[in-house]
Write an enzyme that holds these catalytic residues in place. Structure first.
Site, mmCIF file in Angstrom:
data_model
loop_
_atom_site.group_PDB
_atom_site.id
_atom_site.type_symbol
_atom_site.label_atom_id
_atom_site.label_comp_id
_atom_site.label_asym_id
_atom_site.label_seq_id
_atom_site.Cartn_x
_atom_site.Cartn_y
_atom_site.Cartn_z
ATOM 1 N N ASP A 298 0.754 -1.242 -0.050
ATOM 2 C CA ASP A 298 -0.045 -0.222 -0.029
ATOM 3 C C ASP A 298 0.997 1.603 0.720
ATOM 4 O OD1 ASP A 298 0.981 -0.265 2.396
ATOM 5 O OD2 ASP A 298 -1.139 -0.764 3.399
ATOM 6 N N ASP B 159 -7.856 -2.152 13.902
ATOM 7 C CA ASP B 159 -9.144 -2.686 13.280
ATOM 8 C C ASP B 159 -9.394 -4.094 13.191
ATOM 9 O OD1 ASP B 159 -8.104 -1.265 11.479
ATOM 10 O OD2 ASP B 159 -9.497 0.499 11.097
ATOM 11 N N HIS C 238 -7.517 -4.531 10.028
ATOM 12 C CA HIS C 238 -7.381 -4.003 8.782
ATOM 13 C C HIS C 238 -5.951 -5.174 8.321
ATOM 14 C CE1 HIS C 238 -5.218 -0.464 9.478
ATOM 15 N NE2 HIS C 238 -4.286 -0.972 9.163
ATOM 16 N N GLU D 117 -9.621 -1.108 4.742
ATOM 17 C CA GLU D 117 -10.197 -0.926 6.648
ATOM 18 C C GLU D 117 -11.855 -1.680 6.726
ATOM 19 O OE1 GLU D 117 -9.299 0.362 8.405
ATOM 20 O OE2 GLU D 117 -8.014 2.930 7.815
#
Ligand code: GLP
Length: 262
Positions: free
Chosen positions: A67, A136, A138, A143
Protein backbone atom coordinates in the site's frame (compact mmCIF):
# COMPACT_ATOMS: atom_id res chain seq x y z
CA UNK A 1 -7.48 -22.26 8.78
CA UNK A 2 -4.21 -20.46 9.20
CA UNK A 3 -1.33 -22.19 10.92
CA UNK A 4 -0.49 -20.23 14.08
CA UNK A 5 3.10 -20.15 15.32
CA UNK A 6 3.79 -18.54 18.69
CA UNK A 7 7.34 -17.26 19.07
CA UNK A 8 9.26 -15.91 22.08
CA UNK A 9 10.26 -12.59 20.53
CA UNK A 10 10.03 -10.35 17.50
CA UNK A 11 13.58 -11.34 16.66
CA UNK A 12 12.62 -15.03 16.63
CA UNK A 13 9.70 -14.21 14.33
CA UNK A 14 12.03 -12.32 12.00
CA UNK A 15 14.46 -15.24 11.89
CA UNK A 16 11.68 -17.75 11.16
CA UNK A 17 10.24 -15.77 8.24
CA UNK A 18 13.68 -14.79 6.87
CA UNK A 19 14.63 -18.45 6.86
CA UNK A 20 11.49 -19.30 4.87
CA UNK A 21 12.26 -16.53 2.37
CA UNK A 22 15.83 -17.82 2.01
CA UNK A 23 14.44 -21.28 1.23
CA UNK A 24 12.05 -19.80 -1.34
CA UNK A 25 14.82 -17.80 -3.05
CA UNK A 26 17.07 -20.87 -3.15
CA UNK A 27 14.60 -22.55 -5.52
CA UNK A 28 13.34 -19.36 -7.16
CA UNK A 29 15.97 -16.58 -7.19
CA UNK A 30 13.54 -14.09 -8.77
CA UNK A 31 10.71 -14.80 -6.31
CA UNK A 32 8.10 -12.07 -5.90
CA UNK A 33 7.59 -10.82 -2.35
CA UNK A 34 4.61 -8.83 -1.14
CA UNK A 35 6.05 -6.19 1.16
CA UNK A 36 4.26 -4.77 4.19
CA UNK A 37 5.31 -1.57 5.93
CA UNK A 38 4.78 -0.46 9.54
CA UNK A 39 6.75 -1.67 12.57
CA UNK A 40 5.70 -5.30 12.37
CA UNK A 41 7.71 -6.60 9.39
CA UNK A 42 10.90 -4.80 10.46
CA UNK A 43 12.37 -7.87 12.27
CA UNK A 44 11.94 -9.87 9.04
CA UNK A 45 13.76 -7.24 6.99
CA UNK A 46 16.51 -6.95 9.63
CA UNK A 47 17.01 -10.73 9.71
CA UNK A 48 17.17 -10.82 5.92
CA UNK A 49 19.64 -7.93 5.85
CA UNK A 50 21.88 -9.88 8.25
CA UNK A 51 21.74 -12.87 5.93
CA UNK A 52 22.57 -10.64 2.96
CA UNK A 53 25.61 -9.31 4.83
CA UNK A 54 26.59 -12.94 5.39
CA UNK A 55 26.42 -13.65 1.65
CA UNK A 56 22.76 -14.30 0.75
CA UNK A 57 22.06 -12.90 -2.74
CA UNK A 58 18.61 -11.34 -3.11
CA UNK A 59 19.48 -9.18 -6.11
CA UNK A 60 17.02 -10.95 -8.44
CA UNK A 61 14.12 -10.85 -5.95
CA UNK A 62 11.16 -8.74 -7.04
CA UNK A 63 8.67 -6.98 -4.78
CA UNK A 64 5.28 -5.31 -4.57
CA UNK A 65 4.45 -3.09 -1.61
CA UNK A 66 1.03 -3.61 -0.09
CA UNK A 67 0.00 0.00 0.00
CA UNK A 68 0.88 3.70 -0.12
CA UNK A 69 -0.50 6.96 1.18
CA UNK A 70 -2.30 9.20 -1.27
CA UNK A 71 -1.45 12.87 -1.38
CA UNK A 72 2.07 13.00 0.06
CA UNK A 73 5.05 13.36 -2.26
CA UNK A 74 6.91 10.16 -3.20
CA UNK A 75 10.02 11.63 -1.54
CA UNK A 76 8.27 12.35 1.81
CA UNK A 77 10.15 10.40 4.51
CA UNK A 78 6.91 8.64 5.54
CA UNK A 79 5.75 7.75 2.05
CA UNK A 80 5.83 3.97 1.71
CA UNK A 81 8.09 4.51 -1.33
CA UNK A 82 10.67 6.03 1.02
CA UNK A 83 10.10 3.44 3.77
CA UNK A 84 10.35 0.46 1.39
CA UNK A 85 13.49 1.97 -0.11
CA UNK A 86 15.19 2.55 3.25
CA UNK A 87 14.05 -0.63 5.04
CA UNK A 88 13.94 -3.14 2.22
CA UNK A 89 15.50 -2.19 -1.13
CA UNK A 90 18.79 -0.76 0.16
CA UNK A 91 19.57 -3.13 3.08
CA UNK A 92 18.53 -6.23 1.13
CA UNK A 93 20.37 -5.22 -2.04
CA UNK A 94 17.23 -5.47 -4.21
CA UNK A 95 17.08 -3.96 -7.67
CA UNK A 96 15.03 -0.74 -7.19
CA UNK A 97 13.49 -1.16 -10.67
CA UNK A 98 12.06 -4.54 -9.62
CA UNK A 99 10.35 -3.25 -6.48
CA UNK A 100 6.98 -1.60 -7.04
CA UNK A 101 4.92 0.62 -4.75
CA UNK A 102 1.40 1.77 -5.65
CA UNK A 103 1.40 5.22 -7.20
CA UNK A 104 -0.28 7.52 -4.66
CA UNK A 105 0.26 10.76 -6.60
CA UNK A 106 -2.95 12.57 -7.35
CA UNK A 107 -2.34 12.76 -11.09
CA UNK A 108 -3.71 9.54 -12.57
CA UNK A 109 -4.85 8.16 -9.23
CA UNK A 110 -8.11 6.91 -10.82
CA UNK A 111 -6.17 4.31 -12.84
CA UNK A 112 -3.31 3.64 -10.41
CA UNK A 113 -5.05 0.56 -8.97
CA UNK A 114 -5.58 -1.05 -12.36
CA UNK A 115 -1.99 -0.34 -13.35
CA UNK A 116 -0.73 -1.94 -10.16
CA UNK A 117 -2.87 -5.06 -10.66
CA UNK A 118 -1.55 -5.35 -14.24
CA UNK A 119 2.04 -5.12 -13.00
CA UNK A 120 1.43 -7.86 -10.41
CA UNK A 121 -0.12 -10.12 -13.05
CA UNK A 122 2.74 -9.42 -15.47
CA UNK A 123 5.24 -10.50 -12.81
CA UNK A 124 3.56 -13.89 -12.57
CA UNK A 125 1.97 -13.11 -9.19
CA UNK A 126 3.17 -12.71 -5.62
CA UNK A 127 4.85 -15.80 -4.18
CA UNK A 128 4.93 -14.78 -0.54
CA UNK A 129 2.93 -11.91 0.91
CA UNK A 130 4.13 -10.48 4.24
CA UNK A 131 1.32 -8.90 6.25
CA UNK A 132 0.91 -6.94 9.45
CA UNK A 133 -2.48 -6.24 11.02
CA UNK A 134 -4.07 -3.01 12.20
CA UNK A 135 -5.72 -2.79 15.63
CA UNK A 136 -9.06 -2.59 13.80
CA UNK A 137 -8.31 -5.79 11.88
CA UNK A 138 -7.18 -4.18 8.64
CA UNK A 139 -4.54 -5.67 6.36
CA UNK A 140 -2.78 -3.42 3.87
CA UNK A 141 -5.08 -0.43 4.18
CA UNK A 142 -8.23 -2.52 3.70
CA UNK A 143 -10.33 -0.99 6.44
CA UNK A 144 -13.36 -2.72 7.98
CA UNK A 145 -16.05 -3.18 5.34
CA UNK A 146 -13.60 -3.92 2.52
CA UNK A 147 -14.86 -6.50 0.05
CA UNK A 148 -13.13 -9.87 0.06
CA UNK A 149 -13.08 -9.54 -3.75
CA UNK A 150 -11.49 -6.07 -3.78
CA UNK A 151 -8.45 -5.30 -5.91
CA UNK A 152 -5.95 -2.44 -5.64
CA UNK A 153 -7.85 0.82 -5.15
CA UNK A 154 -8.08 4.00 -3.11
CA UNK A 155 -9.44 3.64 0.44
CA UNK A 156 -10.29 6.27 3.03
CA UNK A 157 -8.45 5.61 6.30
CA UNK A 158 -10.38 5.26 9.55
CA UNK A 159 -9.75 7.71 12.36
CA UNK A 160 -8.32 4.77 14.37
CA UNK A 161 -5.74 3.95 11.67
CA UNK A 162 -4.77 7.60 11.32
CA UNK A 163 -4.30 7.84 15.10
CA UNK A 164 -2.29 4.59 15.14
CA UNK A 165 -0.04 5.91 12.37
CA UNK A 166 0.28 9.44 13.82
CA UNK A 167 3.48 8.30 15.55
CA UNK A 168 5.22 8.43 12.19
CA UNK A 169 4.13 12.04 11.59
CA UNK A 170 4.23 15.28 13.62
CA UNK A 171 0.50 15.05 14.37
CA UNK A 172 -2.59 13.05 13.42
CA UNK A 173 -3.68 15.89 11.14
CA UNK A 174 -0.64 15.25 8.95
CA UNK A 175 -1.56 11.59 8.39
CA UNK A 176 -3.12 11.38 4.94
CA UNK A 177 -6.86 10.68 4.77
CA UNK A 178 -6.56 8.40 1.74
CA UNK A 179 -4.41 5.45 0.76
CA UNK A 180 -4.05 3.14 -2.21
CA UNK A 181 -3.89 -0.50 -1.21
CA UNK A 182 -3.81 -3.99 -2.65
CA UNK A 183 -7.32 -5.34 -2.15
CA UNK A 184 -8.28 -8.39 -0.13
CA UNK A 185 -8.79 -10.17 -3.45
CA UNK A 186 -5.25 -9.19 -4.50
CA UNK A 187 -3.83 -10.47 -1.22
CA UNK A 188 -5.74 -13.76 -1.49
CA UNK A 189 -4.17 -14.38 -4.92
CA UNK A 190 -0.66 -14.54 -3.41
CA UNK A 191 0.65 -18.11 -3.23
CA UNK A 192 1.61 -17.85 0.44
CA UNK A 193 0.52 -15.47 3.23
CA UNK A 194 2.52 -14.75 6.36
CA UNK A 195 0.79 -12.46 8.84
CA UNK A 196 2.84 -11.21 11.78
CA UNK A 197 1.60 -9.49 14.93
CA UNK A 198 3.29 -8.46 18.15
CA UNK A 199 2.10 -6.93 21.41
CA UNK A 200 -1.12 -6.89 23.43
CA UNK A 201 -2.66 -4.13 21.32
CA UNK A 202 -2.96 -6.63 18.44
CA UNK A 203 -4.42 -9.53 20.50
CA UNK A 204 -8.04 -8.73 19.81
CA UNK A 205 -7.52 -8.23 16.06
CA UNK A 206 -5.51 -11.47 15.82
CA UNK A 207 -8.18 -13.52 17.61
CA UNK A 208 -10.92 -12.02 15.43
CA UNK A 209 -8.91 -12.65 12.25
CA UNK A 210 -7.95 -16.24 13.05
CA UNK A 211 -10.96 -17.52 14.99
CA UNK A 212 -13.77 -15.05 14.48
CA UNK A 213 -16.40 -15.29 11.80
CA UNK A 214 -15.40 -14.57 8.24
CA UNK A 215 -16.55 -10.98 7.89
CA UNK A 216 -15.65 -7.86 5.94
CA UNK A 217 -15.89 -6.08 9.30
CA UNK A 218 -12.58 -7.80 10.15
CA UNK A 219 -10.73 -7.64 6.83
CA UNK A 220 -7.90 -9.87 8.11
CA UNK A 221 -10.42 -12.71 8.57
CA UNK A 222 -10.01 -13.10 4.79
CA UNK A 223 -6.85 -15.10 5.54
CA UNK A 224 -9.17 -17.95 6.61
CA UNK A 225 -10.00 -18.34 2.91
CA UNK A 226 -6.36 -18.88 1.97
CA UNK A 227 -5.06 -22.46 1.87
CA UNK A 228 -1.49 -21.52 2.77
CA UNK A 229 -1.58 -18.86 5.46
CA UNK A 230 0.71 -18.70 8.49
CA UNK A 231 0.25 -16.38 11.46
CA UNK A 232 3.41 -15.65 13.47
CA UNK A 233 2.70 -14.00 16.83
CA UNK A 234 4.38 -13.32 20.14
CA UNK A 235 2.76 -14.42 23.43
CA UNK A 236 1.04 -11.06 23.91
CA UNK A 237 -0.54 -10.94 20.46
CA UNK A 238 -1.56 -14.61 20.89
CA UNK A 239 -3.13 -14.06 24.32
CA UNK A 240 -6.78 -13.88 23.17
CA UNK A 241 -6.71 -16.95 20.93
CA UNK A 242 -9.13 -19.59 22.21
CA UNK A 243 -7.31 -22.57 20.70
CA UNK A 244 -3.80 -21.53 21.68
CA UNK A 245 -2.89 -24.89 23.25
CA UNK A 246 -3.94 -26.69 20.08
CA UNK A 247 -1.74 -24.39 17.94
CA UNK A 248 1.24 -25.04 20.21
CA UNK A 249 0.61 -28.81 20.04
CA UNK A 250 0.22 -28.73 16.28
CA UNK A 251 3.49 -26.85 15.89
CA UNK A 252 5.39 -29.14 18.30
CA UNK A 253 4.06 -32.17 16.45
CA UNK A 254 4.50 -30.76 12.98
CA UNK A 255 5.46 -33.56 10.59
CA UNK A 256 9.13 -33.31 9.59
CA UNK A 257 8.19 -33.35 5.90
CA UNK A 258 6.04 -30.25 6.36
CA UNK A 259 8.34 -27.21 6.29
CA UNK A 260 7.79 -24.26 8.59
CA UNK A 261 5.99 -21.60 6.50
CA UNK A 262 6.79 -22.70 2.96
C1 GLP B 1 -0.51 0.21 8.64
C2 GLP B 1 -0.17 -0.47 7.30
C3 GLP B 1 -0.40 -1.96 7.38
C4 GLP B 1 0.21 -2.43 8.67
C5 GLP B 1 -0.61 -1.95 9.84
C6 GLP B 1 0.01 -2.23 11.19
O1 GLP B 1 -1.53 1.12 8.57
N1 GLP B 1 -0.83 0.03 6.16
O2 GLP B 1 0.17 -2.60 6.25
O3 GLP B 1 0.22 -3.84 8.70
O4 GLP B 1 -0.98 -0.60 9.69
O5 GLP B 1 1.09 -1.37 11.44
P1 GLP B 1 2.23 -1.71 12.48
O6 GLP B 1 2.94 -2.91 11.95
O7 GLP B 1 3.10 -0.50 12.52
O8 GLP B 1 1.55 -1.99 13.78
Amino acid sequence: MAEVIVVGSRKAAGALVAEAIERLVAVQPDAVLGLATGDTPVPVYRALAERVRAGLDLSAVRGFALDEYVGIPVGHPQSYHSVIDAEVVVPLGLNPAAVHVPDGRSLGIETAGERYEAAILASGGIDLQILGIGTDGHIGFNEPGSSFASLTRVKTLTRQTREDNARFFDSVDEVPVHSITQGLGTILRARRLVLLAFGAAKAHAVAAAVEGPLTASVPASAIQLHPRATVVVDEEAASMLGELEYYRDAFENKPTWDPVIL
